[in-house]
Design a protein around this motif. Structure first.
Motif, PDB file in Angstrom:
ATOM      1  N   VAL A  32       8.731  33.223  20.751  1.00  0.00           N
ATOM      2  CA  VAL A  32       9.703  32.195  20.371  1.00  0.00           C
ATOM      3  C   VAL A  32      10.557  31.842  21.585  1.00  0.00           C
ATOM      4  N   LYS A  33      10.805  30.557  21.795  1.00  0.00           N
ATOM      5  CA  LYS A  33      11.566  30.143  22.979  1.00  0.00           C
ATOM      6  C   LYS A  33      13.056  30.416  22.789  1.00  0.00           C
ATOM      7  N   ARG A  92      15.446  28.395  20.408  1.00  0.00           N
ATOM      8  CA  ARG A  92      15.239  28.658  18.990  1.00  0.00           C
ATOM      9  C   ARG A  92      15.717  30.069  18.618  1.00  0.00           C
ATOM     10  N   LEU A  94      22.556  30.492   2.032  1.00  0.00           N
ATOM     11  CA  LEU A  94      22.389  30.882   3.423  1.00  0.00           C
ATOM     12  C   LEU A  94      21.851  32.292   3.569  1.00  0.00           C
ATOM     13  N   SER A 104      13.801  45.257  12.298  1.00  0.00           N
ATOM     14  CA  SER A 104      13.037  44.406  13.202  1.00  0.00           C
ATOM     15  C   SER A 104      12.613  43.082  12.576  1.00  0.00           C
ATOM     16  N   ARG A 128      11.407  37.358  20.127  1.00  0.00           N
ATOM     17  CA  ARG A 128      11.017  37.116  21.523  1.00  0.00           C
ATOM     18  C   ARG A 128       9.598  37.599  21.768  1.00  0.00           C
ATOM     19  N   GLY A 164      21.515  31.753  12.547  1.00  0.00           N
ATOM     20  CA  GLY A 164      21.202  31.838  11.124  1.00  0.00           C
ATOM     21  C   GLY A 164      21.815  33.070  10.477  1.00  0.00           C
ATOM     22  N   ASN A 165      21.915  34.138  11.247  1.00  0.00           N
ATOM     23  CA  ASN A 165      22.525  35.359  10.726  1.00  0.00           C
ATOM     24  C   ASN A 165      24.020  35.424  11.001  1.00  0.00           C
ATOM     25  N   ILE A 184       3.473  28.851  17.111  1.00  0.00           N
ATOM     26  CA  ILE A 184       3.693  28.825  18.556  1.00  0.00           C
ATOM     27  C   ILE A 184       2.370  28.858  19.312  1.00  0.00           C
ATOM     28  N   LYS A 203      18.261  29.417  15.814  1.00  0.00           N
ATOM     29  CA  LYS A 203      17.677  29.687  14.498  1.00  0.00           C
ATOM     30  C   LYS A 203      17.866  31.160  14.117  1.00  0.00           C
ATOM     31  N   HIS A 204      17.397  32.052  14.983  1.00  0.00           N
ATOM     32  CA  HIS A 204      17.394  33.463  14.586  1.00  0.00           C
ATOM     33  C   HIS A 204      18.783  34.097  14.657  1.00  0.00           C
ATOM     34  N   TYR A 247      15.773  42.203  15.428  1.00  0.00           N
ATOM     35  CA  TYR A 247      14.869  41.123  15.019  1.00  0.00           C
ATOM     36  C   TYR A 247      14.810  40.007  16.053  1.00  0.00           C
ATOM     37  N   ARG A 289      14.518  40.734  19.247  1.00  0.00           N
ATOM     38  CA  ARG A 289      13.479  41.245  20.133  1.00  0.00           C
ATOM     39  C   ARG A 289      12.108  40.959  19.519  1.00  0.00           C
ATOM     40  N   THR A 290      12.021  41.142  18.191  1.00  0.00           N
ATOM     41  CA  THR A 290      10.763  40.822  17.508  1.00  0.00           C
ATOM     42  C   THR A 290      10.411  39.352  17.730  1.00  0.00           C
TER      43      THR A 290
END
Lengths: 344, 310
Positions: B213-214, B217, B299, A115, B209, B225-226, A132, B221-222, B204, B206-207
């Motif tokens: 977080v919009k 992004r 990275l 998570s 959101r 990035g992965n 935020i 980003k999330h 992550y 879901r975490t």
């Protein structure tokens, strides 16, 4: 991001959370899955509600809908209303939703291993939430994140480290720090200790309880572990097949158990007084979620089932102001379950 | 970290020796360099004299030892059959190849990553299906054919771009760069899509959101990035291949890069040029792959931890 502040109603009603007749269905290619079927739930300020039930009872779907996080597609909210501090979640715009998530309701997820974002430092992940919802810059948010880490018992210096550098229990602490970073009024914990070692479970539960008191947060604790319920909850709702079948205070559920399913849950616990006795699991399998039950979904597993149970959805019956039971057997005023009557 | 870099550089040595020996051996099977140099009319005595002079009568392993000794100790790749320095010839062509490879990779990334993200975000919607069809087309269309079509349209009919050569700077580069970019971009679009889909379903997100977080992004980003790490692996491999020279496209557009240099050398049995060219290419490819590996460390913190032995 400061525009997110103050766009939600802030007047405090009696209940921080009200769910009215909520139904959620998953429409997949193969079948319709009836996950939540018309549940009502209220959460008072600063209380902890335990949401109990077997896997597949609809617990997680219910709480995800509070944040409007039910994956859509396939999830469809087919009816009902969710009020968070008086705001109807279903009517919120994207912006309002973003302002609500993490600030009004925050969530701790089941598996801390997956998570957290593996390529962001834990400090950044906590600070992201702060940036935020609070009107602060990056540096200050990071400092607040460090403070939050210390609140959950991790050294602030470790904020620059990545999730893989933490153990499972520590990651769950980071999850808690993220969830509580903006002091939400409702904290949802979805089986927060299931993925953890037994020895770590007690620590994490105690931490959550302490912080909940410190931040005056209301909490929904999802679990299938009645031991955790006894230790942390004030009120309990028992879910079966997408319905709340029994609801009441901790004492009512534990001492005055009324629903046959709740009784089954207690019977399947190991008996501490008689360690040689066998476990008594509830016979049969959990109900088929693709069936839209128009009768009691527990009937075919219920030792007390009568013909009536197969004919209609049981009505809600209140035995006290707080104690609700959904079971047709109580149409007979003489009826009682075996639990609590073994000796009498 | 530096220990890892040093290890990787040292590891280059056996790779270089092995690949150069394979090339050297294969080239020795392709014919007589003396014959290639003197032509069909040469007499047997002339040939024998030249072979003796070039050391071609020695056993293969001796010739290889002499050759590699010169490379290692004098940095000398020898002379080709026209007595020109292989190294100078190669270096004269290399800028063109690097130029083409960089612009082509830039186009690839510019086209494919955004399209892949769109396909993933709009999974199973019309955008996704359209992009899938385009990607399959992009992967299947032969390079040279696409090159010729584009040449007819943009160079001959519209006269916007030069047909071939490298005399017009960036204008000359557009068509060859685009042609080499198309199959690469098609592949990377598909890779970006599947890599993003893996991340989009991750817990992550879901975490994130749940934190508020919009969506923009969340994706950029999330998720990206992965997702970027496997994408980068594929792109670096493609870049390495381009540095080796894009023979077909360079030939179609008469682009004076390394690919056409080596293919012409093969045709002319210009042994030293082929061997030297391939050794140089191996070095550059190995260096690029090393740089990409180092980039991973920046990275992905988990990979960095591996390098540091933590």
């Amino acid at each position: 991001m400061e525009e997110n502040k103050d766009i939600l109603k802030t007047d405090q009603p009696e209940y921080v959370l009200e769910i009215k007749d909520l139904s959620i269905r998953y429409d997949t290619d193969d079948a319709k899955v009836y996950a939540v079927n018309g549940i009502d739930l209220k959460l008072k300020k600063q209380t902890t509600l335990g949401l109990v039930g077997e896997t597949g009872a609809g617990k997680t779907t219910t709480v995800l809908s509070l944040l409007k996080l039910v994956p859509d597609p396939p999830g469809v909210i087919t009816g009902g209303e969710i009020l968070v501090n008086g705001n109807d979640v279903m009517q919120l715009s994207k912006k309002e939703l973003s302002a609500m998530r993490g600030k009004e309701i925050a969530m701790i997820f089941q598996d801390p291993m997956t998570s957290l974002n593996p390529v962001m430092t834990v400090g950044d992940q906590i600070a992201e939430s702060i940036m935020i919802h609070e009107n602060v810059g990056k540096e200050e948010a990071f400092k607040m994140a460090q403070k939050m880490l210390e609140t959950v018992g991790i050294s602030g210096e470790r904020a620059v480290e990545y999730p893989h550098q933490f153990s499972g229990g520590m990651k769950q602490r980071v999850d808690i720090a993220i969830a509580l970073a903006c002091h939400p009024s409702i904290l949802i914990a979805d089986e927060p200790t299931t993925a953890l070692d037994v020895t770590i479970q007690a620590q994490v539960l105690k931490l959550m309880k302490d912080l909940k008191d410190q931040f005056q947060t209301s909490m929904i604790m999802i679990t299938h572990d009645l031991g955790i319920v006894a230790r942390t909850c004030d009120e309990v709702a028992v879910m079966y097949a997408g319905r709340i079948v029994e609801e009441g205070t901790l004492e009512e559920i534990f001492k005055k158990t009324m629903h046959p399913y709740t009784e089954g849950l207690f019977n399947s616990l190991p008996n501490m007084k008689d360690r040689n006795s066998k476990l008594k699991p509830i016979k049969g399998l959990i109900s088929d979620p693709t069936v839209d039950y128009q009768y009691c979904a527990f009937a075919d597993r219920c030792p007390y089932a009568t013909e009536k149970c197969w004919q209609e959805v049981p009505a809600k019956r209140y035995f006290s102001e707080t104690h609700m039971v959904m079971c047709s057997a109580y149409d007979d005023p003489e009826f009682h379950i075996a639990r609590g009557h073994e000796n009498g | 970290m530096w220990k890892y870099v040093l290890k990787r550089i040292l590891f280059l040595i056996p790779i270089m020796l092995l690949s150069s020996f394979i090339v050297f051996y294969l080239m020795s099977l392709t014919g007589d360099p003396a014959q290639a140099k003197l032509g069909e009319d040469a007499t047997e005595e002339q040939l024998e004299m030249l072979r003796e002079q070039m050391g071609l009568n020695d056993p293969l392993i001796v010739r290889y030892g002499r050759y590699i000794g010169n490379v290692v100790f004098h940095g000398d790749l020898g002379k080709d059959i026209w007595d020109k320095s292989v190294f100078d010839e190669y270096m004269a062509r290399l800028p063109y190849t690097i130029y083409l490879a960089c612009v082509s990779m830039f186009l690839t990334a510019l086209i494919s990553v955004p399209l892949g993200i769109i396909a993933a975000v709009r999974q199973n919607k019309w955008e996704d299906f359209t992009l899938s069809a385009l990607a399959i087309a992009g992967m299947s269309i032969p390079n040279f054919w696409l090159g010729l079509l584009l040449m007819i349209k943009f160079a001959l009919q519209l006269s916007w771009l030069p047909t071939s050569g490298a005399e017009n700077g960036i204008l000359s580069l557009i068509l060859p760069a685009f042609c080499t970019a198309v199959p690469n971009a098609a592949l990377i679009t598909r890779m970006t899509r599947s890599s993003m889909l893996d991340c989009i379903r991750a817990d992550y997100l879901r975490t994130a959101r749940a934190k508020g977080v919009k969506e923009g992004r969340i994706v950029l980003k999330h998720a990206l990035g992965n997702a970027i790490i496997p994408i980068l692996t594929s792109m670096s491999n493609q870049f390495a291949i381009l540095i080796g020279g894009s023979v077909v496209v360079e030939t179609v557009f008469a682009w004076p890069g390394v690919g056409s240099l080596i293919i012409n050398a093969v045709k002319a049995k210009n042994t030293n040029m082929v061997t030297g060219g391939i050794i140089m290419t191996t070095v550059f490819v190995a260096i690029i792959l090393l740089l990409v590996d180092l980039l991973y460390a920046f990275l992905d913190p988990r990979i960095k931890a591996q390098y540091q032995g933590k």
